[in-house]
Design a protein around this motif. Structure first.
Motif, PDB file in Angstrom:
ATOM      1  N   GLU A 116      -5.223  -0.524   6.576  1.00 36.36           N
ATOM      2  CA  GLU A 116      -5.599  -1.597   5.654  1.00 36.36           C
ATOM      3  C   GLU A 116      -4.903  -2.910   6.033  1.00 36.36           C
ATOM      4  O   GLU A 116      -5.509  -3.993   5.973  1.00 36.36           O
ATOM      5  CB  GLU A 116      -5.235  -1.205   4.211  1.00 36.36           C
ATOM      6  CG  GLU A 116      -6.043  -0.059   3.651  1.00 36.36           C
ATOM      7  CD  GLU A 116      -7.468  -0.476   3.339  1.00 36.36           C
ATOM      8  OE1 GLU A 116      -7.715  -1.681   3.140  1.00 36.36           O
ATOM      9  OE2 GLU A 116      -8.343   0.404   3.307  1.00 36.36           O
ATOM     10  N   TYR A 156       0.828  -1.210   0.000  1.00 38.43           N
ATOM     11  CA  TYR A 156       0.000   0.000   0.000  1.00 38.43           C
ATOM     12  C   TYR A 156       0.862   1.259   0.000  1.00 38.43           C
ATOM     13  O   TYR A 156       0.508   2.268  -0.621  1.00 38.43           O
ATOM     14  CB  TYR A 156      -0.942  -0.006   1.203  1.00 38.43           C
ATOM     15  CG  TYR A 156      -1.959  -1.131   1.167  1.00 38.43           C
ATOM     16  CD1 TYR A 156      -2.524  -1.538  -0.034  1.00 38.43           C
ATOM     17  CD2 TYR A 156      -2.350  -1.783   2.330  1.00 38.43           C
ATOM     18  CE1 TYR A 156      -3.443  -2.568  -0.077  1.00 38.43           C
ATOM     19  CE2 TYR A 156      -3.274  -2.822   2.302  1.00 38.43           C
ATOM     20  CZ  TYR A 156      -3.811  -3.214   1.094  1.00 38.43           C
ATOM     21  OH  TYR A 156      -4.713  -4.237   1.054  1.00 38.43           O
ATOM     22  N   ALA A 166      -2.251   2.963   5.034  1.00 38.91           N
ATOM     23  CA  ALA A 166      -1.642   1.663   4.732  1.00 38.91           C
ATOM     24  C   ALA A 166      -1.639   0.768   5.966  1.00 38.91           C
ATOM     25  O   ALA A 166      -1.920  -0.440   5.883  1.00 38.91           O
ATOM     26  CB  ALA A 166      -0.217   1.861   4.216  1.00 38.91           C
ATOM     27  N   GLY A 226      -7.790  -4.984  -1.206  1.00 38.96           N
ATOM     28  CA  GLY A 226      -8.074  -4.151  -0.047  1.00 38.96           C
ATOM     29  C   GLY A 226      -9.316  -4.638   0.673  1.00 38.96           C
ATOM     30  O   GLY A 226     -10.047  -5.500   0.169  1.00 38.96           O
TER      31      GLY A 226
END
Length: 739
Positions: free
Chosen positions: A374, A361, A371, A692
């Motif tokens: 996620e 990410y 990031a 994601g």
């Protein structure tokens, strides 16, 4: 506790306090085996015990205790408050589960309101999110605390089990939820945490109950012998009752008629008959004389004895059997271990994937905080909800189905063992037979009929409480005795005697006793026979037998039709065993008679194929624990019922056939659940790594996983039981079954 004596013994079974899961047991085992002087250590989660062997000259007991305490577990001599500890743990789990269900329900309600209506709630979405998070706080902070504690302990020992992954998932979901709320988003994961804790607490509660049952087996075995003994009178002291722990080897004790023998010892005075059926499986009473060795738990049937104590409490055979049972409990393989192994691989794998996702990410240009969020979401999405519930749910529904037909499953391991069993081994006395004596045949040697001989014998046995006496009285209810009225009833170790008004002496008992009394014309003796005489002339012999249970023959045939190999392993005599085989036909592939409790367990240990054992007596406790599945039938002793993994409360072997079908069905479904869950988790991690993850996507993924497990498992309750196999005639069995 004599520390030097324990050190010299080189081994000991300890009670372990604080075990929470199988990973905890493995962690403690890894720590104990590293203590200087320890040769081996085996920690059984099911029994809550640790078998430790050591080199007497090198072992450091203080290090043994301190290493366990440092990890959070207490070691104590076997029986030191273990039952109370397990009871407290089960009660705590129940309380935690109630809290998890009540508060988790409200947190999940709030979460799903947000998932389904997030775009329509406006500013109230944040308020609902905070309320859902607060509702889930008791679940996370109270109900889940034992999972976090177990995760920390196992990680310290280098073993990361399902508790570690649960901890990461729960606190990861909380961290993501708080992060979103801090930045003004109403996207939360609290429902994932509460659902996971609820499911796994339910599984832990079943495990706690199974552990309580394994302890109950040991307690029931100990209760076969009384807690007090009567110390025999000597020149220096009078006869008195004392607690059993005050009796020492070498002392003399008095065992009265109709009392249980409290110790292992040698008879020094007195002749009697013992009922050893629960301990050895012998259906007929055993005659004992001075010099014979007797065991604690036997029942003295006729006259008092003086016994020299050879082994007092703690060293008796029933105590040693109890220790061996504890060693065997929990040693059987389980499908749940497959889930544990998967989780140990999944945890580091998911961490690596999360780190890789974070770097990916960053590479594609996401801010560092986004990031990290996620990557953390992938950890949450990988929570093994379906993996954790796959086995417990199948066990619950199978248990409910079995309960409908009067069968109790103690634990999932026993259900697995019954499903996989290729061999069904049976005890004889009380299992295939009723365990109650009955009159099989009467041989008349004088002018009296068979009914008159039985009636006369029953009248003589009127004042005696004895299996043979009970059978004679039951058989002679409608037949009047040929002589009478009677007076001067007298009981002897090998028989009874009475006198009628005409002065005739009637004796009923063993051939040797009648012969010693001067009785003539006695027929050849046979096992299980009772002789009857008037004055010095024998008038007949009554043959006793143990009757076959009503559905034993049909049940054996049905199991054989299912493809099971049938064994007969009994402590009864070869003659009694052969009588049973003659009655049911040659259906058994192996027959072992006169087997001690240890020998029964040894027969099972030598067999490589999965074996289930069906028994009813205390002498079966060891083999019931050793077998892949132990089955206790209606009327089983407390020891057998507590040691068995499957307890049939009504019916007989016909119920065993249906129960085995339920177990096989449940295992098939559980395997499908488990392997689907494993591949589903892998697929979810891979998909979310590439595309994601959002809170709604993670919630849907976990919902679909759990829903598929629920739907597949429901098939256990929907399928009807197979129709019972009709029982063939005895002659048909003889024609079809190979000898």
């Amino acid at each position: 506790m004599d520390l030097e004596a324990v050190r010299a013994a080189g081994r000991m079974v300890f009670t372990v306090n604080g075990l929470w899961c199988t990973s905890c047991a493995m962690a403690l085992q890894r720590v104990l085996v590293k203590v200087p002087g320890v040769s081996s250590a085996t920690v059984n989660f099911t029994s809550g015990s640790a078998l430790v062997t050591w080199r007497p000259d090198e072992v450091d007991f203080s290090a043994l205790q301190s290493r366990a305490l440092k990890l959070g577990y207490g070691l104590a001599p076997l029986g030191s408050g273990a039952g109370d500890s397990l009871t407290r743990q089960a009660q705590r789990i129940r309380t935690q589960l109630v809290v998890a269900v009540v508060f988790g329900m409200w947190s999940m309600l709030g979460s799903w309101v947000l998932y389904l209506n997030a775009g329509q709630l406006g500013e109230s979405a944040s308020t609902i999110a905070w309320l859902a998070l607060l509702a889930g706080a008791p679940v996370v902070l109270y109900s889940g605390k034992d999972f976090y504690r177990a995760a920390w302990r196992t990680l310290r020992s280098g073993i990361a089990g399902i508790d570690a992954l649960v901890t990461v998932g729960v606190w990861g979901s909380i961290a993501v939820s708080l992060w979103h709320l801090r930045i003004g988003s109403a996207e939360i994961y609290i429902d994932a945490a509460t659902m996971l804790i609820c499911f796994l607490l339910a599984g832990r509660l079943f495990e706690a109950h199974a552990r309580q049952e394994s302890r109950a087996a040991l307690d029931a075995l100990r209760q076969l012998a009384p807690e007090v003994a009567t110390r025999a009178a000597t020149d220096d002291s009078d006869e008195c009752e004392v607690m059993l722990d005050q009796i020492r080897p070498g002392e003399l004790i008095l065992v009265r008629a109709n009392e249980r023998v409290p110790v292992d010892g040698t008879i020094t005075a007195g002749t009697s008959a013992l009922d050893c059926a629960l301990l050895t499986g012998e259906s007929m009473p055993v005659r004992v004389h001075p010099g014979d060795v007797i065991l604690a738990g036997s029942i003295n049937l006729s006259s008092h004895m003086i016994v020299r104590v050879d082994a007092a409490a703690g060293a008796r055979r029933i105590d040693l059997l109890g220790l061996r049972m504890l060693e065997l409990f929990g040693a059987r393989p389980s499908l749940s271990q497959t889930a544990e192994k998967f989780v140990r691989v999944l945890l580091p794998t998911v961490f690596l994937v999360a780190v890789a996702a974070f770097l990916r990410y960053l590479w594609i240009g996401l801010p560092a905080d986004r990031a990290a969020l996620e990557a953390l979401a992938i950890l949450v999405a990988a929570c093994p909800c379906a993996v954790g519930v796959a086995m417990p749910l199948a066990y619950i529904l199978a248990s409910q189905r079995a309960a409908d037909i009067g069968v109790l499953f103690r634990d999932p391991v026993s259900m697995e063992g019954l499903a996989h069993a290729k061999i069904m081994a049976f005890d004889k006395t009380g299992t295939l037979t009723s365990g109650a004596m009955s009159v099989a045949d009467v041989e008349c040697t004088g002018e009296y009929s068979s009914s008159q001989i039985v009636a006369l014998a029953a009248e003589a046995e009127t004042t005696v409480n004895h299996p043979i006496a009970n059978a004679l009285r039951a058989h002679a209810i409608l037949a009047p005795p040929p002589c009478g009225p009677f007076r001067n009833h007298a009981a002897y170790p090998q028989g009874v005697a009475m006198t009628d008004n005409a002065g005739r002496r009637i004796r009923v008992g063993a051939r040797a006793w009648l012969e010693a009394s001067g009785v003539l014309d006695l027929p050849a003796d046979a096992p299980g026979s009772v002789h009857v005489s008037i004055n010095e002339r024998c008038i007949g012999m009554i043959q006793m037998t143990d009757t076959l249970r009503a559905d034993s023959q049909a049940g054996l045939h049905a199991l054989k039709q299912q493809g099971c190999a049938l064994w007969l392993i009994t402590g009864d005599t070869a003659h009694a065993t052969q009588s049973l085989v003659d009655e049911v036909g040659p259906v058994f592939e192996q027959i072992h008679s006169g087997a001690s409790p240890e020998a029964k367990a040894e027969f099972v240990a030598r067999e490589s194929r999965p074996l289930a054992f069906v028994g009813d007596g205390a002498n079966d406790g060891l083999v019931l624990a050793k077998a892949a599945c132990g089955v206790a039938i209606p009327g089983a002793s407390t020891v057998a019922a507590a040691a068995a993994g499957v307890v049939i409360t009504q019916g007989g072997l016909s119920q065993l056939v249906a129960t085995r079908w339920i177990a096989k069905r449940a295992m098939r479904v559980a395997k499908q659940n488990l392997f689907f869950s494993i591949f589903y988790n892998i697929a979810v991690v891979i998909a979310f790594f590439g595309a994601g993850v959002t809170p709604f996507a993670a919630a849907i993924a976990m919902l679909l996983s759990s829903a598929s497990v629920f739907l597949n498992t429901s098939r256990i309750a929907l399928r009807s039981l197979p129709a019972p196999t009709p029982s063939p005639s005895l002659s048909t069995i003889h024609r079809q079954a190979p000898h």
